[in-house]
Design a protein around this motif. Structure first.
Motif, PDB file in Angstrom:
ATOM      1  N   ARG A  34       0.000   3.011  11.643  1.00  0.00           N
ATOM      2  CA  ARG A  34      -1.316   3.491  11.912  1.00  0.00           C
ATOM      3  C   ARG A  34      -2.209   3.025  10.831  1.00  0.00           C
ATOM      4  N   ASN A  35      -1.738   3.182   9.633  1.00  0.00           N
ATOM      5  CA  ASN A  35      -2.411   2.454   8.600  1.00  0.00           C
ATOM      6  C   ASN A  35      -1.435   2.130   7.515  1.00  0.00           C
ATOM      7  N   LEU A  36      -1.433   0.874   7.175  1.00  0.00           N
ATOM      8  CA  LEU A  36      -0.493   0.399   6.179  1.00  0.00           C
ATOM      9  C   LEU A  36      -1.215  -0.019   4.906  1.00  0.00           C
ATOM     10  N   THR A  37      -2.369   0.575   4.681  1.00  0.00           N
ATOM     11  CA  THR A  37      -3.090   0.386   3.427  1.00  0.00           C
ATOM     12  C   THR A  37      -3.025   1.690   2.650  1.00  0.00           C
ATOM     13  N   THR A  38      -2.550   1.612   1.411  1.00  0.00           N
ATOM     14  CA  THR A  38      -2.372   2.818   0.604  1.00  0.00           C
ATOM     15  C   THR A  38      -3.490   2.937  -0.418  1.00  0.00           C
ATOM     16  N   PRO A  39      -4.225   4.061  -0.420  1.00  0.00           N
ATOM     17  CA  PRO A  39      -5.288   4.224  -1.407  1.00  0.00           C
ATOM     18  C   PRO A  39      -4.718   4.451  -2.797  1.00  0.00           C
ATOM     19  N   THR A  40      -5.475   4.061  -3.818  1.00  0.00           N
ATOM     20  CA  THR A  40      -5.065   4.318  -5.193  1.00  0.00           C
ATOM     21  C   THR A  40      -5.308   5.782  -5.532  1.00  0.00           C
ATOM     22  N   ALA A  41      -4.771   6.214  -6.677  1.00  0.00           N
ATOM     23  CA  ALA A  41      -4.957   7.606  -7.106  1.00  0.00           C
ATOM     24  C   ALA A  41      -6.437   7.914  -7.293  1.00  0.00           C
ATOM     25  N   ASP A  42      -7.180   6.961  -7.881  1.00  0.00           N
ATOM     26  CA  ASP A  42      -8.620   7.178  -8.087  1.00  0.00           C
ATOM     27  C   ASP A  42      -9.349   7.301  -6.756  1.00  0.00           C
ATOM     28  N   GLN A  43      -8.942   6.478  -5.777  1.00  0.00           N
ATOM     29  CA  GLN A  43      -9.588   6.530  -4.470  1.00  0.00           C
ATOM     30  C   GLN A  43      -9.277   7.845  -3.773  1.00  0.00           C
ATOM     31  N   PHE A  87       3.966   4.444   4.688  1.00  0.00           N
ATOM     32  CA  PHE A  87       4.459   3.605   5.774  1.00  0.00           C
ATOM     33  C   PHE A  87       4.401   2.131   5.388  1.00  0.00           C
ATOM     34  N   GLN A  88       5.503   1.418   5.657  1.00  0.00           N
ATOM     35  CA  GLN A  88       5.627   0.014   5.255  1.00  0.00           C
ATOM     36  C   GLN A  88       5.573  -0.963   6.432  1.00  0.00           C
ATOM     37  N   ALA A  89       6.178  -0.598   7.551  1.00  0.00           N
ATOM     38  CA  ALA A  89       6.221  -1.504   8.703  1.00  0.00           C
ATOM     39  C   ALA A  89       6.460  -0.688   9.964  1.00  0.00           C
ATOM     40  N   PHE A  90       6.004  -1.235  11.091  1.00  0.00           N
ATOM     41  CA  PHE A  90       6.146  -0.544  12.365  1.00  0.00           C
ATOM     42  C   PHE A  90       6.299  -1.563  13.483  1.00  0.00           C
ATOM     43  N   GLU A  99       1.543  -7.191   0.957  1.00  0.00           N
ATOM     44  CA  GLU A  99       1.995  -7.006  -0.417  1.00  0.00           C
ATOM     45  C   GLU A  99       0.832  -6.730  -1.350  1.00  0.00           C
ATOM     46  N   ASN A 100      -0.282  -7.404  -1.108  1.00  0.00           N
ATOM     47  CA  ASN A 100      -1.469  -7.203  -1.939  1.00  0.00           C
ATOM     48  C   ASN A 100      -2.595  -6.644  -1.074  1.00  0.00           C
ATOM     49  N   ALA A 101      -2.649  -5.322  -0.981  1.00  0.00           N
ATOM     50  CA  ALA A 101      -3.671  -4.684  -0.154  1.00  0.00           C
ATOM     51  C   ALA A 101      -5.050  -4.922  -0.765  1.00  0.00           C
ATOM     52  N   PRO A 102      -6.063  -5.155   0.066  1.00  0.00           N
ATOM     53  CA  PRO A 102      -7.414  -5.402  -0.455  1.00  0.00           C
ATOM     54  C   PRO A 102      -7.982  -4.168  -1.146  1.00  0.00           C
ATOM     55  N   GLN A 103      -8.798  -4.409  -2.154  1.00  0.00           N
ATOM     56  CA  GLN A 103      -9.461  -3.317  -2.859  1.00  0.00           C
ATOM     57  C   GLN A 103     -10.517  -2.712  -1.943  1.00  0.00           C
ATOM     58  N   LEU A 104     -10.494  -1.410  -1.801  1.00  0.00           N
ATOM     59  CA  LEU A 104     -11.459  -0.744  -0.935  1.00  0.00           C
ATOM     60  C   LEU A 104     -12.773  -0.552  -1.684  1.00  0.00           C
ATOM     61  N   PRO A 105     -13.908  -0.717  -1.007  1.00  0.00           N
ATOM     62  CA  PRO A 105     -15.201  -0.599  -1.681  1.00  0.00           C
ATOM     63  C   PRO A 105     -15.493   0.831  -2.121  1.00  0.00           C
TER      64      PRO A 105
END
Length: 210
Positions: free
Chosen positions: A6-15, A62-65, A83-89
């Protein structure tokens, strides 16, 4: 279906901290009391998310589906976390990470049985009695529901959750209506650990003729 990719982008702790600050204005109600039984009683899509993202204190990631037609073994959908998720604005609405839009062929709706494989990691705490409840809706009404359980996940482990869905038989007129995309097809996926809600994802579906 499950999730998750559903979403495979993980936010950072700060986000996540920023997200929780923004979420102070959102009313999750008494989300800690939302139970598996209540999820299984839902007859229409939730209007919002039932818990904050901070409820996931187990580091479930979640890693893969993958979704396959069990009869033909054809892969219908496959996604992996980059492997390298984009930085969220800055100021990004983190709730968007809990919503995904799927696009499936008509043959998916006509499948009798599908198989799914979900790869996920957990953090430093054990995850006992991990339960997922999926509620699928068309035109705002419940048409499908599943409940799956994993007894235990060890701390800092990578796990594969295999599931098989026997899809309910649908008349051709209903399939035609679903594939027409004139009305919304949606789902709620709820994840519980020891009966406590820890994650809630939402999805929307569109279809095409194949």
């Amino acid at each position: 279906l499950i999730p998750v990719a559903r979403n495979l982008t993980t936010p950072t702790a700060d986000q996540l901290l920023t997200s929780e600050t923004m979420a102070e204005s959102k009313d999750y109600g008494e989300w800690e009391k939302f139970s598996v039984d209540e999820a299984l009683k839902m007859k229409s899509p939730s209007k919002g998310f039932m818990c904050p993202m901070s409820a996931n204190t187990y580091g479930i990631d979640f890693q893969a589906f993958t979704i396959r037609d069990h009869t033909t073994d054809k892969v219908i959908f496959n996604v992996q976390k980059p492997e390298n998720a984009p930085q969220l604005p800055k100021g990004f609405d983190m709730d968007k990470l809990r919503m995904i839009e799927y696009k499936f062929p008509r043959s998916f709706v006509e499948c009798k049985t599908i198989a799914t494989s979900l790869k996920f990691k957990v953090g430093g705490k054990p995850v006992p009695n991990f339960v997922m409840v999926e509620r699928h809706y068309f035109k705002g009404e419940l048409i499908k529901s599943w409940e799956f359980k994993v007894d235990f996940c060890m701390p800092n482990s990578t796990n594969n959750w295999e599931a098989m869905y026997d899809l309910p038989a649908m008349k051709k007129d209903l399939i035609d209506e679903i594939v027409s995309n004139k009305y919304p097809s949606e789902s709620d996926s709820f994840y519980f650990v020891e009966g406590k809600l820890v994650m809630h994802n939402k999805a929307k579906y569109t279809y095409y003729e194949d």
